[in-house]
Motif scaffolding. Structure first.
Motif, short mmCIF file in Angstrom:
data_model
loop_
_atom_site.label_atom_id
_atom_site.label_comp_id
_atom_site.label_asym_id
_atom_site.label_seq_id
_atom_site.Cartn_x
_atom_site.Cartn_y
_atom_site.Cartn_z
N TYR A 117 -11.69 -9.95 8.42
CA TYR A 117 -12.46 -9.62 7.21
C TYR A 117 -12.86 -8.15 7.29
N ASP A 118 -13.08 -7.54 6.15
CA ASP A 118 -13.55 -6.16 6.15
C ASP A 118 -15.07 -6.12 6.34
N VAL A 119 -15.48 -6.14 7.57
CA VAL A 119 -16.92 -5.99 7.86
C VAL A 119 -17.09 -4.52 8.23
N THR A 161 -12.63 -7.63 12.60
CA THR A 161 -12.99 -6.82 11.45
C THR A 161 -11.99 -5.69 11.26
N PHE A 162 -11.73 -5.34 10.01
CA PHE A 162 -10.83 -4.23 9.73
C PHE A 162 -11.63 -2.93 9.73
N ALA A 163 -12.16 -2.59 10.85
CA ALA A 163 -12.98 -1.39 11.04
C ALA A 163 -12.97 -1.09 12.54
N GLY A 175 -12.05 8.77 -2.70
CA GLY A 175 -13.12 7.76 -2.71
C GLY A 175 -13.39 7.16 -1.35
N ARG A 176 -12.38 7.19 -0.48
CA ARG A 176 -12.54 6.51 0.80
C ARG A 176 -13.24 7.36 1.85
N CYS A 177 -13.65 8.59 1.48
CA CYS A 177 -14.43 9.34 2.46
C CYS A 177 -15.75 8.61 2.74
N SER A 260 -1.44 2.99 7.88
CA SER A 260 -1.98 3.54 6.63
C SER A 260 -0.95 3.42 5.51
N PHE A 261 -1.45 3.53 4.28
CA PHE A 261 -0.56 3.42 3.11
C PHE A 261 0.35 4.64 2.95
N ASN A 262 -0.14 5.78 3.42
CA ASN A 262 0.55 7.04 3.10
C ASN A 262 1.80 7.27 3.93
N THR A 292 -0.26 -4.26 9.37
CA THR A 292 -0.02 -3.32 8.26
C THR A 292 -1.29 -3.24 7.42
N ASP A 293 -1.36 -2.26 6.54
CA ASP A 293 -2.36 -2.36 5.49
C ASP A 293 -1.78 -3.30 4.42
N TYR A 294 -2.60 -3.62 3.46
CA TYR A 294 -2.30 -4.62 2.43
C TYR A 294 -0.97 -4.34 1.72
N ASP A 324 2.13 -8.63 9.41
CA ASP A 324 2.31 -8.25 8.00
C ASP A 324 1.11 -8.78 7.20
N LEU A 325 0.30 -7.87 6.67
CA LEU A 325 -0.91 -8.26 5.95
C LEU A 325 -0.58 -8.50 4.47
N GLN A 326 -0.51 -9.73 4.10
CA GLN A 326 -0.39 -10.17 2.72
C GLN A 326 0.96 -9.89 2.06
N SER A 432 -19.68 0.37 -1.57
CA SER A 432 -18.44 -0.41 -1.56
C SER A 432 -18.21 -0.99 -0.16
N TRP A 433 -17.23 -1.85 -0.05
CA TRP A 433 -16.90 -2.51 1.21
C TRP A 433 -18.14 -3.10 1.86
N SER A 434 -18.92 -3.81 1.05
CA SER A 434 -20.15 -4.34 1.61
C SER A 434 -20.04 -5.81 1.95
N GLY A 508 -14.97 4.39 -2.55
CA GLY A 508 -14.24 3.33 -1.86
C GLY A 508 -12.77 3.42 -2.20
N GLU A 509 -12.06 2.32 -1.95
CA GLU A 509 -10.61 2.36 -2.20
C GLU A 509 -10.33 2.49 -3.69
N ALA A 510 -9.35 3.29 -4.02
CA ALA A 510 -8.92 3.49 -5.40
C ALA A 510 -10.09 3.94 -6.27
#
Ligand code: BGC
Length: 754
Positions: A117-119, A161-163, A175-177, A260-262, A292-294, A324-326, A432-434, A508-510
């Motif tokens: 989970y994203d904690v 956790t994904f952190a 946004g993700r800064c 990462s996505f990039n 992976t990321d999503y 493989d995530l999702q 975000s990400w709360s 946050g993301e996007a």
């Protein structure tokens, strides 16, 4: 004789078995296991079929609707058949037990599920956003925050956790800064390691949550500050700026990594073998698994480095990606890729081994339900102590940006107007990400102020809204109708506190913004309030550096509170009334305008450094080069001086250490904490070096009038840098060592490395 004959017969028998390859000894040499867990892993692996193996490399989501947690029927069936061995977004002890029961009672292999989970900054008790926590520069507090998050999350059935998020970011449009530790490599590395230690605690205990260092790598260098965008970077920059926080997490024991996505220089991270295998596994010795990321495997088709998802899956697993995530790419195609020989059985087995090993390390094979204890969940989640810790962390993360005429702290007996679109907001405070955070459980700023100052007269008006269809491009001008009431109550008050900023979802993301000023008419509201002549205290609630030049100029005081979490209102009130003396320092530069971005403290000098009298130097025609507020900046209700800076020797050798000392004095009349910072500049390098780089800091508590000698010791390693051949070494020559309370307020001593 008799015996000899028997021996010969035996020998013949053994050699014939060996010749025909049937000797159990010759066929399967007993592997030597350094770690006894590896033997256990192999004994499970030996019994698994290919579907079950791929299942261990598959991570699917659970959902949450109005009735509570749910799982899609297809995914529940996949758990049953062994085709999905890991679930994310499922939480609460009860629910996760139910899912675990499917794996333990209804599958052939009975391999426990891993729950992720994203904690990110708290599970239920929400702490400040990571960028806010970074402003505390307090590793003990940050580690404690992650520990509490892990205690709550593990009590709610979670294992992983994904952190921490370790992406250095120098672009506030991104946004993700909000999720990271800001712009600095050294600070970001220390924080990453502290969070890793905090989350993981003692692996195998019931309060340990596995950390996932993400997003590997250089995600924060997205062009134009636009999420998911291209990264094009020199190797030296990658090694010097973006990789060190990840290395710090490997050293701190992080057991998983997320890609990462990039892309970096044309290669999407999820297929980047040099990054995932050569650097992470081979050079750094990372032993855990990589997720992976999503759907980032699938997205390679869009990146354009593969023809289809099947090829993307092959590139990923061959590059070193285990799970493989999702994306369901391994789920759909890996079997075929194996049959075609595009992926080897050994590659798949090794990936499965890593996943199984983590499940063993967590103790899930012994007790798959050890994290599903409803009693503990009730006791731990949202406990009084956790809320108290969240309040303390929030206070530590607040940065005082301006305080004309010592307007702050406020007296508790005054008449105070509390205005602004965020003054009575709860949900926005958790950002975000709360996680499982609950906006209703938050203390709003208005509530915090009322509670802290029961004898004050408090008036409230919203003043304006914050957004109107934001982020629509054709945003109609927001109404200023509420200004009149805000102005009316301000005129009756001794001081006005204006809470402005962003909604939680605006970072946050996007959630990138091309315009990083205060959204809507918030700035206009502040400027109208200034006209009343009353002191205007601006409280910023936001997830990124904002460009606020007029507000910085006109407001009387400015308090940067970020998104401070569940206890936000209480924490800000503690600072406003002086029950806590602010000590936070900015972990990321605040530009004057988005046009200066990227703007960060450790820039280079250029061949034509700024000269006000020479047009042909590096500058803008319409704006200063300097930021509004630099990295490392933050005021206190007291003041500090830095005197007697000296080095213990003017010259030192490559195997020496050098100690720099100075006297830090609290020159005001209140006790306070200062974050004393040390920066280094290598004056001449074989490749050019930044104007300054943070190398040390210390948070020091000094009583009013007290002084203390502070010493920092540096080794040549602190002066080393990556060369074009990626060798890291220091070069002989002069270095300026600077100390101060901000990256722009520094005293210098020069030393020579020989
Ligand atoms: C984000 C990750 C996150 C993952 C799982 C992705 O969209 O980029 O940071 O961990 O989703 O929720």
């Amino acid at each position: 004789m008799k015996n000899k004959g028997l021996n010969i017969l035996m020998m013949l028998l053994i050699s014939s078995i060996t010749v025909f390859g049937q000797s159990p000894k010759a066929k399967k040499p007993t592997p030597q296991y350094k770690d006894p867990l590896d033997r256990k892993v192999d004994s499970v692996l030996a019994k698994m079929n290919l579907d079950e193996k791929i299942g261990q490399l598959t991570l699917f989501t659970s959902d949450w609707d109005v009735t509570g947690p749910t799982i899609r029927k297809g995914y529940a069936d996949d758990i049953r058949s062994g085709k999905c061995g890991n679930i994310f977004n499922a939480h609460t002890a009860d629910y996760n037990r139910k899912l675990q029961e499917i794996a333990m009672k209804e599958t052939r292999m009975k391999i426990p599920l891993l729950f992720g989970y994203d904690v990110i900054h708290g599970y239920k008790t929400i702490f400040p956003i990571p960028l806010g926590e970074a402003a505390s520069w307090d590793m003990t507090a940050i580690e404690r925050s992650a520990r509490i998050a892990a205690e709550e999350a593990s009590a709610a059935g979670l294992h992983w956790t994904f952190a921490p998020m370790l992406d250095i970011s120098r672009d506030p449009r991104w946004g993700r800064c909000t999720e990271g530790s800001g712009e600095d490599v050294y600070l970001g590395s220390l924080i990453g390691a502290a969070r890793t230690r905090g989350f993981q605690g003692k692996i195998g205990s019931t309060s340990s949550v596995v950390a996932c260092a993400k997003h590997f790598a250089a995600y924060g260098a997205a062009q134009a500050g636009r999420d998911y965008h291209t990264v094009d970077l020199s190797d030296v920059s990658l090694w010097e700026t973006y990789l060190p926080p990840f290395k710090a997490c490997v050293d701190a024991g992080a057991l998983t990594f997320m890609t990462s996505f990039n892309e970096i220089n044309g290669v999407p991270s999820t297929a980047n073998k040099p990054l995932l295998t050569d650097i992470l596994r081979k050079k750094w010795g990372f032993k855990g698994f990589i997720v992976t990321d999503y759907t980032s495997i699938n997205e390679m088709v869009n990146h354009g480095n593969v023809a289809d998802e099947k090829e993307a899956g092959e590139k990923s697993i061959n590059a070193g990606v285990d799970m493989d995530l999702q994306g369901a790419v391994y789920y759909n195609y890996l079997k075929k890729s194996l049959a075609e020989g595009k992926v080897s059985q050994l590659t798949v087995d090794n990936a499965v081994r890593r996943v199984l090993k983590l499940k063993f390390q967590l103790g899930l094979f012994d007790n798959p339900y050890k994290f599903s204890d409803t009693e503990r969940e009730k006791r731990v989640v949202f406990s009084k102590e956790n809320r108290e810790a969240a309040r303390d962390m929030a206070r530590k993360s607040i940065v005082l940006l301006k305080n004309d005429n010592m307007t702050l702290p406020l007296s508790k007996n005054k008449t105070i107007a509390v205005v602004g679109p965020l003054a009575d907001s709860k949900i926005d405070l958790i950002g975000s990400w709360s996680g499982a955070g609950d906006g209703n459980a938050c203390v709003s700023l208005l509530e915090g102020i009322k509670k802290a100052a029961p004898s004050a007269t408090i008036m409230h008006a919203q003043g304006c809204d914050l957004e109107n269809n934001f982020p629509s491009m054709n945003q109609p001008k927001l109404s200023m109708d509420g200004f009149a009431e805000a102005i009316r109550i301000t005129k009756q008050a001794d001081v006005v506190v204006v809470a402005v900023g962003e909604r939680g979802w605006m970072t946050g993301e996007a959630a990138c913004r091309a315009d990083i000023t205060l959204p809507g008419v918030q700035k206009d509201l502040i400027l109208e309030l200034v006209k009343t002549g009353k002191p205007v205290v601006v409280v910023l609630l936001n997830g990124r550096p904002l460009a606020i030049p007029e507000v910085a100029d006109k407001a009387t005081a400015i308090v940067e509170a970020w998104f401070p979490g569940t206890e936000g209102g209480n924490a800000v009130a503690d600072v406003l009334f002086g029950d806590y003396n602010p000590s936070g320092k900015l972990p990321m530069t605040f530009p004057r305008s988005v046009g200066q971005v990227p703007l960060f403290y450790c820039e280079k000098n250029t061949g034509r450094p700024f000269d006000a009298n020479n047009k042909y130097t590096s500058k803008y025609m319409d704006m200063a080069n300097t930021p509004q507020y630099p990295f490392g900046f933050g005021l206190s209700y007291t003041t500090f001086s830095y005197e007697n800076l000296s080095a213990d020797k003017p010259m030192f050798g490559f195997n020496d250490k050098i100690t720099v000392s100075f006297t830090l004095k609290n020159t005001g009349n209140r006790d306070g904490e200062e974050i004393a910072q040390l920066y280094v500049r290598d004056l001449v390098g074989s490749i050019t070096r930044p104007l300054k780089e943070l190398k040390r800091f210390q948070k020091v508590l000094l009583k009013a009038g007290e002084s203390k000698v502070i010493s920092f010791t540096l080794t040549t390693d602190d002066l080393a840098f990556y060369h074009p051949n990626l060798e890291k070494k220091a070069e002989a020559g002069d270095f300026d060592i600077m100390v101060g309370g901000s990256s722009d307020a520094v005293k210098t001593v020069r030393v020579t490395l020989k």
